[in-house]
Design a protein around this motif. Sequence first.
Motif, PDB file in Angstrom:
ATOM      1  N   PRO A 169     -10.055 -36.268 -26.376  1.00 42.20           N
ATOM      2  CA  PRO A 169      -8.740 -36.057 -26.768  1.00 42.20           C
ATOM      3  C   PRO A 169      -8.077 -35.001 -25.567  1.00 42.20           C
ATOM      4  O   PRO A 169      -6.974 -34.808 -25.080  1.00 42.20           O
ATOM      5  CB  PRO A 169      -8.263 -35.671 -28.061  1.00 42.20           C
ATOM      6  CG  PRO A 169      -9.538 -36.130 -28.735  1.00 42.20           C
ATOM      7  CD  PRO A 169     -10.681 -36.204 -27.891  1.00 42.20           C
ATOM      8  N   SER A 170      -8.988 -33.847 -25.291  1.00 42.92           N
ATOM      9  CA  SER A 170      -8.476 -32.772 -24.303  1.00 42.92           C
ATOM     10  C   SER A 170      -8.607 -33.206 -22.835  1.00 42.92           C
ATOM     11  O   SER A 170      -8.372 -32.290 -22.133  1.00 42.92           O
ATOM     12  CB  SER A 170      -9.508 -31.665 -24.935  1.00 42.92           C
ATOM     13  OG  SER A 170     -10.814 -31.707 -24.768  1.00 42.92           O
ATOM     14  N   ASP A 171      -9.244 -34.249 -22.182  1.00 44.30           N
ATOM     15  CA  ASP A 171      -9.279 -34.627 -20.986  1.00 44.30           C
ATOM     16  C   ASP A 171      -7.849 -34.849 -20.682  1.00 44.30           C
ATOM     17  O   ASP A 171      -6.724 -35.116 -21.498  1.00 44.30           O
ATOM     18  CB  ASP A 171     -10.012 -35.903 -20.889  1.00 44.30           C
ATOM     19  CG  ASP A 171     -11.378 -35.739 -20.920  1.00 44.30           C
ATOM     20  OD1 ASP A 171     -11.918 -34.607 -20.776  1.00 44.30           O
ATOM     21  OD2 ASP A 171     -12.215 -36.957 -20.563  1.00 44.30           O
ATOM     22  N   GLY A 172      -7.579 -35.008 -19.521  1.00 52.37           N
ATOM     23  CA  GLY A 172      -6.128 -35.209 -18.762  1.00 52.37           C
ATOM     24  C   GLY A 172      -6.025 -35.302 -17.453  1.00 52.37           C
ATOM     25  O   GLY A 172      -7.072 -35.327 -16.686  1.00 52.37           O
ATOM     26  N   LEU A 173      -4.390 -35.001 -17.128  1.00 48.22           N
ATOM     27  CA  LEU A 173      -4.192 -35.016 -15.757  1.00 48.22           C
ATOM     28  C   LEU A 173      -3.738 -33.782 -15.276  1.00 48.22           C
ATOM     29  O   LEU A 173      -3.008 -33.122 -15.386  1.00 48.22           O
ATOM     30  CB  LEU A 173      -3.010 -35.890 -15.618  1.00 48.22           C
ATOM     31  CG  LEU A 173      -3.118 -37.404 -15.627  1.00 48.22           C
ATOM     32  CD1 LEU A 173      -1.950 -38.370 -15.645  1.00 48.22           C
ATOM     33  CD2 LEU A 173      -3.922 -37.858 -13.985  1.00 48.22           C
ATOM     34  N   ALA A 174      -4.540 -33.285 -14.034  1.00 52.43           N
ATOM     35  CA  ALA A 174      -4.091 -32.117 -13.365  1.00 52.43           C
ATOM     36  C   ALA A 174      -3.303 -32.520 -12.260  1.00 52.43           C
ATOM     37  O   ALA A 174      -3.522 -33.498 -11.680  1.00 52.43           O
ATOM     38  CB  ALA A 174      -5.370 -31.255 -12.954  1.00 52.43           C
ATOM     39  N   HIS A 175      -2.295 -31.845 -11.979  1.00 47.90           N
ATOM     40  CA  HIS A 175      -1.414 -31.973 -10.935  1.00 47.90           C
ATOM     41  C   HIS A 175      -2.011 -31.055  -9.929  1.00 47.90           C
ATOM     42  O   HIS A 175      -1.564 -29.795  -9.970  1.00 47.90           O
ATOM     43  CB  HIS A 175       0.062 -31.898 -10.942  1.00 47.90           C
ATOM     44  CG  HIS A 175       0.600 -32.625 -12.145  1.00 47.90           C
ATOM     45  ND1 HIS A 175       0.254 -34.048 -12.390  1.00 47.90           N
ATOM     46  CD2 HIS A 175       1.321 -32.186 -13.212  1.00 47.90           C
ATOM     47  CE1 HIS A 175       1.056 -34.328 -13.144  1.00 47.90           C
ATOM     48  NE2 HIS A 175       1.375 -33.414 -14.114  1.00 47.90           N
ATOM     49  N   ALA A 176      -2.875 -31.595  -8.924  1.00 47.66           N
ATOM     50  CA  ALA A 176      -3.562 -30.748  -8.021  1.00 47.66           C
ATOM     51  C   ALA A 176      -2.617 -29.789  -7.088  1.00 47.66           C
ATOM     52  O   ALA A 176      -2.900 -28.535  -7.068  1.00 47.66           O
ATOM     53  CB  ALA A 176      -4.497 -31.311  -7.089  1.00 47.66           C
ATOM     54  N   VAL A 177      -1.447 -30.133  -6.539  1.00 47.87           N
ATOM     55  CA  VAL A 177      -0.723 -29.282  -5.713  1.00 47.87           C
ATOM     56  C   VAL A 177      -0.116 -28.295  -6.578  1.00 47.87           C
ATOM     57  O   VAL A 177      -0.034 -27.063  -6.151  1.00 47.87           O
ATOM     58  CB  VAL A 177       0.033 -30.321  -4.571  1.00 47.87           C
ATOM     59  CG1 VAL A 177       1.056 -29.382  -3.852  1.00 47.87           C
ATOM     60  CG2 VAL A 177      -0.753 -31.186  -3.904  1.00 47.87           C
ATOM     61  N   PRO A 178       0.798 -28.717  -7.624  1.00 49.08           N
ATOM     62  CA  PRO A 178       1.440 -27.748  -8.238  1.00 49.08           C
ATOM     63  C   PRO A 178       0.444 -26.575  -8.787  1.00 49.08           C
ATOM     64  O   PRO A 178       0.558 -25.522  -9.023  1.00 49.08           O
ATOM     65  CB  PRO A 178       2.267 -28.384  -9.455  1.00 49.08           C
ATOM     66  CG  PRO A 178       2.376 -29.803  -8.833  1.00 49.08           C
ATOM     67  CD  PRO A 178       1.084 -30.213  -8.026  1.00 49.08           C
ATOM     68  N   ALA A 179      -0.730 -27.303  -9.415  1.00 47.89           N
ATOM     69  CA  ALA A 179      -1.804 -26.364 -10.191  1.00 47.89           C
ATOM     70  C   ALA A 179      -2.119 -25.323  -8.952  1.00 47.89           C
ATOM     71  O   ALA A 179      -2.422 -24.162  -9.357  1.00 47.89           O
ATOM     72  CB  ALA A 179      -2.783 -27.252 -10.524  1.00 47.89           C
ATOM     73  N   GLY A 180      -2.390 -25.803  -7.759  1.00 48.86           N
ATOM     74  CA  GLY A 180      -2.801 -24.783  -6.709  1.00 48.86           C
ATOM     75  C   GLY A 180      -1.739 -23.705  -6.677  1.00 48.86           C
ATOM     76  O   GLY A 180      -1.954 -22.564  -6.351  1.00 48.86           O
TER      77      GLY A 180
END
Length: 801
Positions: A140-151
């Motif tokens: 359940p804790s896996d997910g999607l990272a938005h790499a550019v905004p996360a950066g």
Amino acid sequence: SPRVVVIGAGIVGCSLADELTARGWTDVTVLDRGPLFAAGGSSSHAPGLVFQTNPSRTLTEFARYTVGKLGGLELDGAPVFRPVGGLEVATTPERWADLARRHGLATSWGIEARLVDPGECARLHPLLDPGAVLGGLHVPSDGLAHAVPAGEAQARRAIERGARFLARHRVTGVAQAHGRVSGVETDQGFVPADVVICAAGFWGPDVGALAGLTVPLQPLAHQYATTAPVPALAGAVQEASAPILRHQDADLYYREHGDRIGIGSYGHRPMPVTAAETEAHENSCLPFTPDDFADAWKQSLALLPGLAETEVSAGINGVFSFTPDGMPLLGEHRDLPGFWVAEAVWVTHSAGVAKALAEWLVEGQPRTDVHECDLHRFTDVQLSPEYVAGRGAQQFVEVYDVVHPLAPPAVLRPLRTSPFYPRQQELGAVFGESGGWERPLWFEANAPLAEGLDLPDRDPWASRWWSPTVAAEALATRRHGALYDLTPLTRIEVTGPGAPDFLQLLTTNDVARPVGRVTYTLLLDAAGGVRSDLTVSRLGEQRFLVGANGPLDLDWFRQHAPDDGSVQLRDTTAGTCGIGLWGPRAREVLQSLTPTDVSHAAFGYFRARELFVGGVPVTALRVSYVGELGWELYTDAATGLRLWDVLWKAGRPHGLVAAGRRAFDSLRLEKGYRAWGIDMSTEHDPVEAGLSFAVRQDKDFVGKEALERRPHDRRLACLVLDDPATTVLGREPVRVDGRPVGHVTSAGFGTTIGRTVAYAWLPASLGDPGTAVTVDWFGKPLAATVAAEPLVDPSGARMRC
Ligand code: FAD
């Protein structure tokens, strides 16, 4: 604070700036040759799936930190991580079994996960045909990272603390002064620095070359396509609500993009991007080659039938990095202090890696055990372009395969062979690999010895890379004797007037003992964690032979060696070779070949001597990793074959056999001998690891003060599985009353005791003999009991006779 330049503003560079400035290193400049923050590297194109579970505890830890960190970050009010959960499905019985194993891995590393049936898979992911799957693993804790905004979100925090991000600055040179890095040349001018970190993604080898460093990674293209709108998803208001999905039997993964589906494939031919080509690529996005995607689309329709209503509308062949062993590359350049790398890092692990590297820089060492990621884990032969390209491509091919933990690499072998190799082949050796060395696992010539042995049945998974012959070799060692090839074990010669003090300061035991003594000792890091374990043999007043765990030990020595020339270090591994002659008949065999008296009185336990064996000059150490009488015998590579032959000829009448690594492991587990890097690491201290006997309180050594302050709240406990017919292999979760309390490190069938022995980290309160636990094996709880150790010959009489 020191002036830091980070090369690359991808997810890793941005995360590093955040982690460094958060620790007070605020003079940080991040340079990228592209625009900010979609700079054109792999992060700009990554769909950002974060599946945390990995056989490597370190990588799982990095992923868990990334999830925790990104989960709390927003950019302009929008979250940069979406915890949609992760679902891995099985369409074959083999994969379904493997998901149970992966469930165990997740549990061992503290990630909550559950196995779900096909109906539940379809409930979680409505596009999925439940008839196509046997079940799934849901995290359940896996997910999607938005790499550019996360950066960018991390970059903004860093900028608030004083960091600078400079777009369109291409690094063209690395400057050095006074033996250290002093800055970088860019197409916009010189930027001075005390520390330079290469976070240039798959351009890492090019940037490394500017500093004279081999960065062993292979850039490979990987296909990612998106569909046109999927009717079944019409009206989707969120970017993604279904879990990220892996269909590893077909080398595929999926995520939602609103009403479209993104499909990533590892099923196509490896598409390496050569070093000459990488420099020319302005970004990591190569043209899509639809033919390579045809099978991926077919397989996708079978799993997600709703896709038949749509089509592939866009795609890329996106480039990113693969290393020879699939792990990141972290650490400081050996020959250019101040130049660091953080390479071959997935978005999944980015924040965890950045944290570890920031700790390493600011505090002196990472808090997480990073030995599997250390830049210097490879030997020279593993740094050739052929090796990096060949093993990198193999990592791509195997990325979603069910890989047995004991399976040796399949390509680019043999690379290094000991002088005994021809004899080992004649004896039908089944080879594994260690540090690029071919290493016999067992010898088919010994198969007749296994006939008639009453061994418990092993299940098919545990039977891979094992044979009843292993048990026969272990028993033959305890009954008569065996020859073991010790060549792959790292040997370091430490010489010079400063050698005794140098070794004394680095190691926990008293190693400055009289000439002829051998000492088992530990290297601790500054935090009191176990950095390695060694045997140190004093061969002369100023001459020591160190039996070490690998290239990282030489590195540690180099880092700490005085610069006044009083200590010389030489890795003698490749130019020498070694045989373990172990077993009750070892003395008779050795004595028949040497004029030197090798009786217990003349050549005692934990003593070293230089002598001739069958005319071969040998350094003999009276030590044994299998718990039997015997010697480690080392000689030059050139005389190795003769040494093997004379021992073989003299030993055969005594029942001596050649034995492999699997028998060695079985015997060492019965004796409780720890394997560094598997049973213990920098995260554990000697007390917890059961190695207090190797720590002298009456001397100074690196890590001593920190060791005194550590709570010692865990135990490396010896478990014995109750049912002789059950086996585990390592990394399985350990439970008490169904509750996870720890994990197995290494395990194997103890032939002498007739049960499986498993070492496991447990809370100290559960480490006492008699404690009943269970160990998960493909989801089944196997009963086990904490045992007093060692299990065989507790008084050591067999070795000290
Ligand atoms: P990059 O993002 O490549 O950044 C490196 C930066 O260095 C670049 O911006 C570049 O311009 C800059 N640079 C290089 N040379 C110089 C120089 N000389 N001077 C100045 N700047 C320089 N990972 C996941 O975890 N999950 C996924 O689902 C996933 N899917 C992927 C799908 C695709 C199609 C691709 C391509 C990758 C995927 N990855 C995924 C992998 C992941 O994207 C990368 O591992 C990660 O983004 C690497 O980040 P980085 O910061 O190290 O490198």
